[in-house]
Every structure is written in C-alpha cells, then in structure tokens.
Design an enzyme around this catalytic site. Sequence first.
Site, PDB file in Angstrom:
ATOM      1  N   ARG A 129       0.810  -1.228   0.000  1.00 31.84           N
ATOM      2  CA  ARG A 129       0.000   0.000   0.000  1.00 31.84           C
ATOM      3  C   ARG A 129       0.837   1.268   0.000  1.00 31.84           C
ATOM      4  NH1 ARG A 129      -2.751  -0.690   5.438  1.00 31.84           N
ATOM      5  NH2 ARG A 129      -0.658  -1.468   5.823  1.00 31.84           N
ATOM      6  N   GLN A 180       9.197  26.879  14.193  1.00 29.43           N
ATOM      7  CA  GLN A 180       8.813  27.265  12.836  1.00 29.43           C
ATOM      8  C   GLN A 180       9.099  26.110  11.895  1.00 29.43           C
ATOM      9  OE1 GLN A 180      10.173  31.233  11.780  1.00 29.43           O
ATOM     10  NE2 GLN A 180      10.611  30.576   9.709  1.00 29.43           N
ATOM     11  N   ASP A 181       8.211  25.895  10.924  1.00 29.25           N
ATOM     12  CA  ASP A 181       8.439  24.947   9.833  1.00 29.25           C
ATOM     13  C   ASP A 181       8.509  25.736   8.533  1.00 29.25           C
ATOM     14  OD1 ASP A 181       8.329  22.788  11.529  1.00 29.25           O
ATOM     15  OD2 ASP A 181       6.490  21.959  10.738  1.00 29.25           O
ATOM     16  N   HIS A 185      23.751  29.219   4.782  1.00 27.03           N
ATOM     17  CA  HIS A 185      23.074  30.179   5.656  1.00 27.03           C
ATOM     18  C   HIS A 185      23.096  29.730   7.111  1.00 27.03           C
ATOM     19  CE1 HIS A 185      20.474  30.746   1.832  1.00 27.03           C
ATOM     20  NE2 HIS A 185      21.570  31.466   1.747  1.00 27.03           N
ATOM     21  N   LYS A 213      18.396  23.430  12.814  1.00 29.97           N
ATOM     22  CA  LYS A 213      17.475  22.996  11.759  1.00 29.97           C
ATOM     23  C   LYS A 213      17.449  21.477  11.674  1.00 29.97           C
ATOM     24  CE  LYS A 213      18.517  26.994   8.853  1.00 29.97           C
ATOM     25  NZ  LYS A 213      19.178  27.441   7.617  1.00 29.97           N
ATOM     26  N   TYR A 226      12.077  22.157   6.552  1.00 29.30           N
ATOM     27  CA  TYR A 226      12.953  22.545   7.646  1.00 29.30           C
ATOM     28  C   TYR A 226      12.106  22.758   8.897  1.00 29.30           C
ATOM     29  CZ  TYR A 226      15.290  25.160   3.717  1.00 29.30           C
ATOM     30  OH  TYR A 226      15.832  25.589   2.539  1.00 29.30           O
ATOM     31  N   ASP A 245      23.291  34.812  -2.162  1.00 23.57           N
ATOM     32  CA  ASP A 245      24.313  33.774  -2.168  1.00 23.57           C
ATOM     33  C   ASP A 245      25.460  34.100  -3.121  1.00 23.57           C
ATOM     34  OD1 ASP A 245      22.870  32.433  -0.257  1.00 23.57           O
ATOM     35  OD2 ASP A 245      21.910  31.087  -1.679  1.00 23.57           O
TER      36      ASP A 245
END
Length: 183
Positions: A23, A47-48, A62, A72, A132, A170
């Site tokens: 399944r 936080q997500d 970062h 993280k 994250y 970046d």
Amino acid sequence: MQVTATALPEVLLIEPKVFGDARGFFMESWNEARFNAALGREVHFVQDNHSRSSRGVLRGLHYQLDPHPQGKLVRCVSGAVFDVAVDMRRSSPNFGRWVGFELTADNQRQLWIPPGFAHGFVVVSETADFLYKTSGRYAPECEGAVRWDDASIGIEWPLEGITPQLSAKDLTAPPLADARTFD
C-alpha cells in the site's frame, strides 16, 4: 529511529523507521521525546519552512548568529538534494569543516544541524521539496552567510552536468575568512 553522529559530531544523521508494504509506507517523521533523548538535551521547534526548487538550485550556506541562532532539522520529501553543514564556530576544532549527505524522498533521511553551523543544499533531481523545522524564528538582523564555493572550506558539491542557480544574496556571500561567525 537510528541516529548517527557525523564527522562533525554535533551534526546528526537521522534515519526513521519506515514500515512499508504493497500500500505504501508509514513512518513517524517527528517525535519530540525521541529526538530530545537522541540529542541528550531539549530542543523546541518554533517554525516549519518548505521550499520547492528545480535541478541545480543551490541554497546556502546560511545560518543565524546570536542572540537568535537557529538549529534545523531538515529532510527532502520529494526528489533529491545534496545537503551540507559547515562548522561556523571559531573556537571549535572543526571550524570551517563540512559534512554532506544525499537526502531523498526514497531514503527518508533527516539531518540535524545545530546552532553554530551553516546549512545549504543543491537539488540533484528535476525538482525537490525540502522541509525545515527550526529552533528559532527568522531574525534578519542575525542572518549570516558564507560563500558556497569557498576553497578554504572545499565542499565537494555533486555538480557534474549542473550549473548552480544562486540567489543574489548567495552570489555575494563572503568567504569564510570574512564571514561573521560564532565565537
């Protein structure tokens, strides 16, 4: 879940138990008590975040500095990325060293990147969805970045046949020698 220390011992590779049959599969992707027991300390996520990127998108490196550092817990839920952590603590014997792992929807691996480490990834599949969990809220005044291709760090990005796509931030990130770091 199986938790493995990496060459940077504070960075942990986490492999959840996956139960599969005809399944599909089931797995517990997050359990605060088990995670904290594996770390040997309490971490609360506040936080997500979710990003979707196409092949060659490179995000990072970062981090957030004091007084608002972020840990993280990251995973790839569709596609594949090469995920990297770099020790940004000048007082660490591992300062400037990196570890990298392929995180994919198929292998279900997660990586814990604690405060004090920079994070980045490159998408190696056609697209990737990346999640994250962060232990601190985004604080732009504490934001740090280091150049993704700094020779003094020497990250071996799997870029064969890939031209990295970078954000303006970046592209202008400083080398490690000039980056703001942790003490």
